[in-house]
Design an enzyme around this catalytic site. Structure first.
Site, PDB file in Angstrom:
ATOM      1  N   CYS A   2     -29.948   3.135   2.270  1.00 49.58           N
ATOM      2  CA  CYS A   2     -30.681   3.263   3.050  1.00 49.58           C
ATOM      3  C   CYS A   2     -31.455   3.298   4.276  1.00 49.58           C
ATOM      4  CB  CYS A   2     -30.047   4.842   2.874  1.00 49.58           C
ATOM      5  SG  CYS A   2     -29.341   6.289   1.735  1.00 49.58           S
ATOM      6  N   ARG A  27     -28.675  -3.193   5.505  1.00 53.86           N
ATOM      7  CA  ARG A  27     -28.612  -2.567   4.426  1.00 53.86           C
ATOM      8  C   ARG A  27     -27.188  -1.532   3.863  1.00 53.86           C
ATOM      9  NH1 ARG A  27     -34.419  -2.029   3.630  1.00 53.86           N
ATOM     10  NH2 ARG A  27     -33.784  -0.489   2.446  1.00 53.86           N
ATOM     11  N   TRP A  75     -25.993   5.579   2.584  1.00 55.32           N
ATOM     12  CA  TRP A  75     -25.341   5.127   2.088  1.00 55.32           C
ATOM     13  C   TRP A  75     -24.799   6.882   0.349  1.00 55.32           C
ATOM     14  CZ3 TRP A  75     -22.360   1.154   1.486  1.00 55.32           C
ATOM     15  CH2 TRP A  75     -21.637   1.321   0.667  1.00 55.32           C
ATOM     16  N   ASN A 101     -34.427   8.880   1.056  1.00 52.97           N
ATOM     17  CA  ASN A 101     -33.540   7.511   0.203  1.00 52.97           C
ATOM     18  C   ASN A 101     -34.024   7.987  -0.942  1.00 52.97           C
ATOM     19  OD1 ASN A 101     -32.797   5.973   2.635  1.00 52.97           O
ATOM     20  ND2 ASN A 101     -33.542   4.510   2.444  1.00 52.97           N
ATOM     21  N   GLY A 102     -32.887   7.712  -1.879  1.00 56.32           N
ATOM     22  CA  GLY A 102     -33.742   7.756  -3.875  1.00 56.32           C
ATOM     23  C   GLY A 102     -32.018   8.941  -3.817  1.00 56.32           C
ATOM     24  N   GLU A 484     -21.321 -17.707  -9.556  1.00 52.93           N
ATOM     25  CA  GLU A 484     -22.260 -17.299  -7.771  1.00 52.93           C
ATOM     26  C   GLU A 484     -21.356 -17.399  -6.855  1.00 52.93           C
ATOM     27  OE1 GLU A 484     -24.535 -16.236  -5.145  1.00 52.93           O
ATOM     28  OE2 GLU A 484     -24.539 -15.894  -6.463  1.00 52.93           O
ATOM     29  N   LYS A 488     -19.229 -14.173  -4.785  1.00 55.83           N
ATOM     30  CA  LYS A 488     -19.322 -14.220  -3.164  1.00 55.83           C
ATOM     31  C   LYS A 488     -17.937 -13.396  -2.956  1.00 55.83           C
ATOM     32  CE  LYS A 488     -23.577 -14.501  -2.013  1.00 55.83           C
ATOM     33  NZ  LYS A 488     -24.111 -14.196  -3.438  1.00 55.83           N
ATOM     34  N   GLU A 491     -17.656 -10.091  -3.660  1.00 48.54           N
ATOM     35  CA  GLU A 491     -17.967  -9.087  -2.310  1.00 48.54           C
ATOM     36  C   GLU A 491     -17.642  -9.412  -0.687  1.00 48.54           C
ATOM     37  OE1 GLU A 491     -22.897 -10.002  -3.287  1.00 48.54           O
ATOM     38  OE2 GLU A 491     -22.083 -11.856  -2.938  1.00 48.54           O
ATOM     39  N   HIS A 507     -10.683 -21.177 -24.775  1.00 44.54           N
ATOM     40  CA  HIS A 507     -10.767 -19.927 -25.901  1.00 44.54           C
ATOM     41  C   HIS A 507     -10.371 -18.935 -25.256  1.00 44.54           C
ATOM     42  CE1 HIS A 507     -13.246 -22.065 -28.697  1.00 44.54           C
ATOM     43  NE2 HIS A 507     -14.014 -22.878 -28.282  1.00 44.54           N
ATOM     44  N   LYS A 610     -27.390  -3.961   0.725  1.00 37.29           N
ATOM     45  CA  LYS A 610     -28.092  -4.348   1.142  1.00 37.29           C
ATOM     46  C   LYS A 610     -29.675  -4.840  -0.582  1.00 37.29           C
ATOM     47  CE  LYS A 610     -29.658  -9.249   1.922  1.00 37.29           C
ATOM     48  NZ  LYS A 610     -29.136 -10.095   1.390  1.00 37.29           N
TER      49      LYS A 610
END
Length: 615
Positions: A2, A27, A75, A101-102, A484, A488, A491, A507, A610
């Site tokens: 947030c 964020r 959020w 926040n939290g 990676e 991407k 996401e 395998h 973020k």
């Protein structure tokens, strides 16, 4: 996660706060709200959805003009993303406003106590209990900062709190525990925010807040204490980038801008790393050379993209230092009872320096006696402050949720740490270290060359926008690059994407191959690691025989891959361990363009934030 903004000064608080919230949109959030102190009272507005919804509300129902205010982008955690659950939250009298926040872990018991005393709570959130508790404490103390200290001593969990009270119209109070909060100091004004981006247009002078501290903002100064009321030591610093660095600069998306900034970011991370004596240096080191020479194991802890940087770092650390290296997901680390002692060096990688899983892993490591070295992009954040050594990446602000330049600069930082350990332990000669640093110094130019050749990659991405699955294969350091690349796509494009070690193909993963399935293959250099190169060419033959469409990333001059590549993406030839710095870039561009072609929000992908500041 947030975003929080607080302001006290002579300007319009509403304008300052809403502009700050816009800068924090990256964020991730699902509702927004503001509160302003004016005319002896408190006025608030909040709406679910994006800031445009709040702006429409403020146009239709304007708030009075005042010089003190707070704002929040939320959020959802406790309670869904509704108007009622959006912040700020007020007490029943409408005199206190709080943003948070939290997570407050003991909120259920506190809420029950409040309701027994006659308080009526209007939301499902854990935050609202704080507004009511502050109202009670303020009625007894007539001091918002003291009321905050008293309330914080009752709270359990990780939280940042910012509050205002109508009876103290020129005061903003904040508190932090395990969640980011930074102070901005201007001329006759002060700011609070979860990120300096919120106030960088007004001041570059900042103060970092420590654990369990309360800050009181007034026009003429800032006071910081512990939760116990004792004066706290704080550190002031100057932000080394300006507001323009957080703007898109003509690009359609922040991600495109940040991809383009990678050559400079890599160069900046390398600046000043060799001292006058010709030795490699870090930013801050509180570990003696003797202690580093005694290290018998390195453990890297990180999450997401930073974890992939750590996987690549393992190859460099073990090759250059001959120290065993483990790479751990920070979210799992402390729960499996890892074996750590005073001879263990833990490397914590985090772009924001506030990643909660990584912070908790760091604290667990220190409790076990291990030394901790942080790789971070954010000066003054919690992870560097709680570490024994720090190397800052100097990437500048990264606004897009999907990490690009942070990843490349984390890689550079990991290489520097590996070389530094080699220097201290005597496993690398000075001329060997300087040779690698020279190779790293060339990488910015090589990344620039890659970026200049990306139009075919964009065309390919657009042609694959209808696909549901893309697989990625790699060997050696190319394996984390494959991971990676897959991350991407997950996401940004919301596609099924998986990265595999190419040696594992037979395998199990080869069962996924079907006609016209796109498979991205990251090919090792034929120079030096020719056995691995030959093996991955064999993999390409196997998957093409089963109908796959191969998208091959190979260095210039590698002709052996040409017969087996449906699409060939060339990258400059680099030393083997450094290849990820150039091989990752086409995958970033590919994912960004494919997401755009699918109509997705590139900078703020759904369900993502973020910085993950709660576990």
């Amino acid at each position: 996660m947030c975003g929080i903004v607080g302001y006290v000064g002579s300007q319009s608080a509403l304008e300052i706060v809403t502009a700050g919230l816009k800068r924090l949109e990256y964020r991730g959030y699902d509702s927004a709200g503001v509160a302003v102190l004016a005319d002896g009272g408190l006025a608030a507005a909040k709406k679910a959805g994006k800031l445009v919804n709040l702006e429409k509300e403020l146009t239709e129902r304007p708030l009075p003009t005042g010089n003190t205010g707070i704002g929040h982008t939320r959020w959802a955690t406790h309670g869904g993303p509704t108007d009622a659950n959006a912040h700020p939250h007020l007490d029943n009298a409408g005199r206190v406003a709080v943003v948070h926040n939290g997570i407050i872990e003991n909120f259920a018991g506190l809420r029950a106590e409040l309701e027994e005393r006659g308080h009526e709570l209007a939301s499902e959130t854990d935050t609202e209990v704080v507004a009511h508790l502050l109202a009670e404490e303020f009625s007894a103390t007539a001091d918002l900062a003291e009321a905050m200290r008293l309330v914080c001593r009752r709270l359990e969990g990780a939280f940042t709190l910012v509050a205002v009270h109508a009876d103290e119209p020129d005061v903003v109070v904040g508190a932090r525990r395990n969640s980011p909060l930074v102070v901005g100091v201007g001329e006759g004004e002060a700011f609070l925010a979860s990120d300096v981006a919120a106030f960088i247009a007004h001041t570059r002078s900042a103060i970092e807040l420590g654990q369990d501290q309360v800050v009181e903002l007034r026009r003429d100064g800032v006071t910081v204490t512990g939760f116990d009321g004792r004066p706290a030591q704080v550190r002031s610093y100057r932000v080394d980038w300006d507001a323009a660095a957080a703007e898109k600069g003509g690009y359609d998306y922040f991600m495109l801008k940040e991809i383009a900034e990678q050559p400079k970011a890599v160069a900046d991370t390398l600046l000043g790393r060799i001292d006058a004596a010709g030795s490699l240096t870090l930013d801050e080191v509180r570990i003696s050379a003797f202690e580093l020479r005694e290290v018998d194991k390195v453990v890297i802890v990180a999450c997401g993209t930073a974890f992939h940087a750590g996987l690549i770092a393992k190859y460099a650390i073990e090759h250059w230092t001959r120290i065993p290296c483990e790479v751990e997901l920070a979210s799992e680390f402390r729960y499996r009872d890892p074996i750590l002692d005073q001879q263990t060096l833990v490397i914590a990688i985090s772009q924001s320096g506030e990643t909660m899983d990584t912070l908790m892993a760091l604290r667990h490591a220190r409790e076990q006696g291990a030394r901790v070295l942080a790789i971070c992009n954010t000066n003054g954040s919690t992870i560097p402050r709680e570490s024994d050594a720090v190397l800052y990446t100097h990437a500048g602000p990264e606004v897009a949720v999907a990490s690009t330049k942070a990843f490349l600069t984390q890689l550079v930082a990991c290489y520097l740490v590996a070389l530094y350990l080699g220097q201290v332990r005597g496993t690398k000669w000075g001329d060997e270290i300087h040779a690698v640093v020279r190779d790293l110094a060339k990488i910015g130019g090589e990344v620039e060359r890659v970026l200049e050749t990306m139009e075919p990659v964009r065309e390919l991405a657009r042609s694959l926008a209808h696909k549901n699955t893309v697989l990625f294969l790699g060997r050696h350091v190319g394996y984390p690059v494959a991971l990676e690349g897959a991350l991407k796509l997950k996401e940004l494009a919301y596609m099924h994407a998986e990265g595999f070690a190419a040696g594992e193909l037979k395998h199990g993963p080869i069962a996924l191959i079907e006609d016209d399935l796109p498979v991205v293959v990251v090919v090792p250099s034929p120079r030096g690691r020719s056995v691995l190169h030959d093996k991955i060419v064999s993999n390409m033959q196997e998957i093409r025989a089963r109908g796959a469409r191969t998208i091959v990333i190979a260095e210039e001059g590698d002709e052996a891959v040409v017969p087996y590549a449906d699409h060939l993406i060339r990258i400059p030839a680099t030393p083997t361990l450094l290849q990820p710095l150039v091989a990752t870039v086409p995958l970033q561009v590919f994912a960004c363009e494919l997401a755009t072609a699918r109509g997705n929000e590139v900078d703020q992908p759904r369900n993502l934030a973020k910085s993950v500041t709660v576990e």
